[in-house]
Design a protein around this motif. Structure first.
Motif, PDB file in Angstrom:
ATOM      1  N   GLU A  84       7.104 -33.323  -9.186  1.00  0.00           N
ATOM      2  CA  GLU A  84       5.795 -32.648  -9.291  1.00  0.00           C
ATOM      3  C   GLU A  84       5.002 -32.705 -10.502  1.00  0.00           C
ATOM      4  O   GLU A  84       3.857 -32.914 -10.254  1.00  0.00           O
TER       5      GLU A  84
ATOM      6  N   GLN B 258       1.530 -33.415  -1.752  1.00  0.00           N
ATOM      7  CA  GLN B 258       0.600 -32.202  -2.299  1.00  0.00           C
ATOM      8  C   GLN B 258      -0.817 -32.834  -2.763  1.00  0.00           C
ATOM      9  O   GLN B 258      -1.596 -31.953  -2.942  1.00  0.00           O
TER      10      GLN B 258
ATOM     11  N   PRO C  62       0.666 -24.781   5.062  1.00  0.00           N
ATOM     12  CA  PRO C  62       1.154 -23.557   4.678  1.00  0.00           C
ATOM     13  C   PRO C  62       2.110 -23.739   3.470  1.00  0.00           C
ATOM     14  O   PRO C  62       2.578 -24.880   3.388  1.00  0.00           O
ATOM     15  N   GLU C  63       2.275 -23.267   2.510  1.00  0.00           N
ATOM     16  CA  GLU C  63       3.198 -23.178   1.499  1.00  0.00           C
ATOM     17  C   GLU C  63       4.405 -23.644   2.093  1.00  0.00           C
ATOM     18  O   GLU C  63       5.394 -24.387   1.473  1.00  0.00           O
ATOM     19  N   PHE C  64       5.046 -22.993   3.207  1.00  0.00           N
ATOM     20  CA  PHE C  64       6.181 -23.319   3.502  1.00  0.00           C
ATOM     21  C   PHE C  64       6.601 -24.856   3.975  1.00  0.00           C
ATOM     22  O   PHE C  64       7.678 -25.286   3.871  1.00  0.00           O
ATOM     23  N   TYR C  65       5.578 -25.641   4.258  1.00  0.00           N
ATOM     24  CA  TYR C  65       5.576 -26.989   4.308  1.00  0.00           C
ATOM     25  C   TYR C  65       5.978 -27.819   3.047  1.00  0.00           C
ATOM     26  O   TYR C  65       6.823 -28.548   2.840  1.00  0.00           O
ATOM     27  N   PHE C  66       5.507 -27.261   2.027  1.00  0.00           N
ATOM     28  CA  PHE C  66       5.751 -27.809   0.776  1.00  0.00           C
ATOM     29  C   PHE C  66       7.254 -27.478   0.454  1.00  0.00           C
ATOM     30  O   PHE C  66       7.982 -28.211  -0.101  1.00  0.00           O
ATOM     31  N   ASP C  67       7.704 -26.402   0.702  1.00  0.00           N
ATOM     32  CA  ASP C  67       8.980 -26.011   0.589  1.00  0.00           C
ATOM     33  C   ASP C  67       9.883 -26.495   1.283  1.00  0.00           C
ATOM     34  O   ASP C  67      10.989 -27.052   0.646  1.00  0.00           O
TER      35      ASP C  67
ATOM     36  N   HIS D  37       1.054 -34.440 -10.644  1.00  0.00           N
ATOM     37  CA  HIS D  37      -0.076 -33.627 -10.911  1.00  0.00           C
ATOM     38  C   HIS D  37      -0.459 -34.165 -12.319  1.00  0.00           C
ATOM     39  O   HIS D  37      -1.914 -34.177 -12.596  1.00  0.00           O
TER      40      HIS D  37
ATOM     41  N   ARG E  82      10.561 -30.366  -0.705  1.00  0.00           N
ATOM     42  CA  ARG E  82      11.265 -29.860  -1.614  1.00  0.00           C
ATOM     43  C   ARG E  82      12.597 -29.758  -1.277  1.00  0.00           C
ATOM     44  O   ARG E  82      13.577 -30.339  -1.702  1.00  0.00           O
TER      45      ARG E  82
ATOM     46  N   PRO F 271      -5.448 -26.546   3.478  1.00  0.00           N
ATOM     47  CA  PRO F 271      -3.900 -27.032   3.106  1.00  0.00           C
ATOM     48  C   PRO F 271      -3.067 -26.552   3.888  1.00  0.00           C
ATOM     49  O   PRO F 271      -3.212 -25.507   4.554  1.00  0.00           O
TER      50      PRO F 271
END
Length: 123
Positions: free
Chosen positions: A63, A28, A38-43, A67, A46, A36
């Protein structure tokens, strides 16, 4: 449009199985040299952790640590790590301790938590 499709396919097909537990969260903070992922990559990252047996609460805590602890440490470095690895955790925690941002009890809990999530070496 074709370039964006290739970019999305890259992140969709990126193998995650070999990544360390912490690296799946540290991604992240990566400098991707452009937009950055797409959000699905971080999903996916996880979900990979969940498939390894980590609860949502543990993933959320990872996470938060990345951060709140790693990011400020990394940003103050003369040459921030563009792709932080697991090895950044202990120096980041110690930096916060030395600067009075966390006390010794919190430092020890963070170090213990970070250590438990590392794969055990097989001997």
């Amino acid at each position: 449009m074709a370039a964006e499709r290739e970019r999305i396919d890259f992140f969709r097909e990126q193998p995650l199985e070999a990544e360390s537990n912490w690296r799946l969260i540290l991604v992240q903070l990566d400098d991707f040299g452009g937009p950055p992922p797409p959000e699905f990559y971080f999903d996916r990252c996880r979900e990979t952790l969940r498939s390894r047996g980590f609860s949502n609460a543990v993933v959320d805590e990872m996470e938060r640590i990345v951060h709140e602890i790693v990011l400020p440490y990394n940003e103050q470095l003369p040459y921030p790590d563009l792709w932080p690895r697991d090895e950044i955790l202990e120096p980041a925690i110690d930096w916060h301790f030395r600067n009075g941002a966390i006390d010794e009890v919190r430092r020890n809990k963070l170090l213990e938590f970070a250590g438990h999530l590392r794969p055990q070496s097989s001997t």
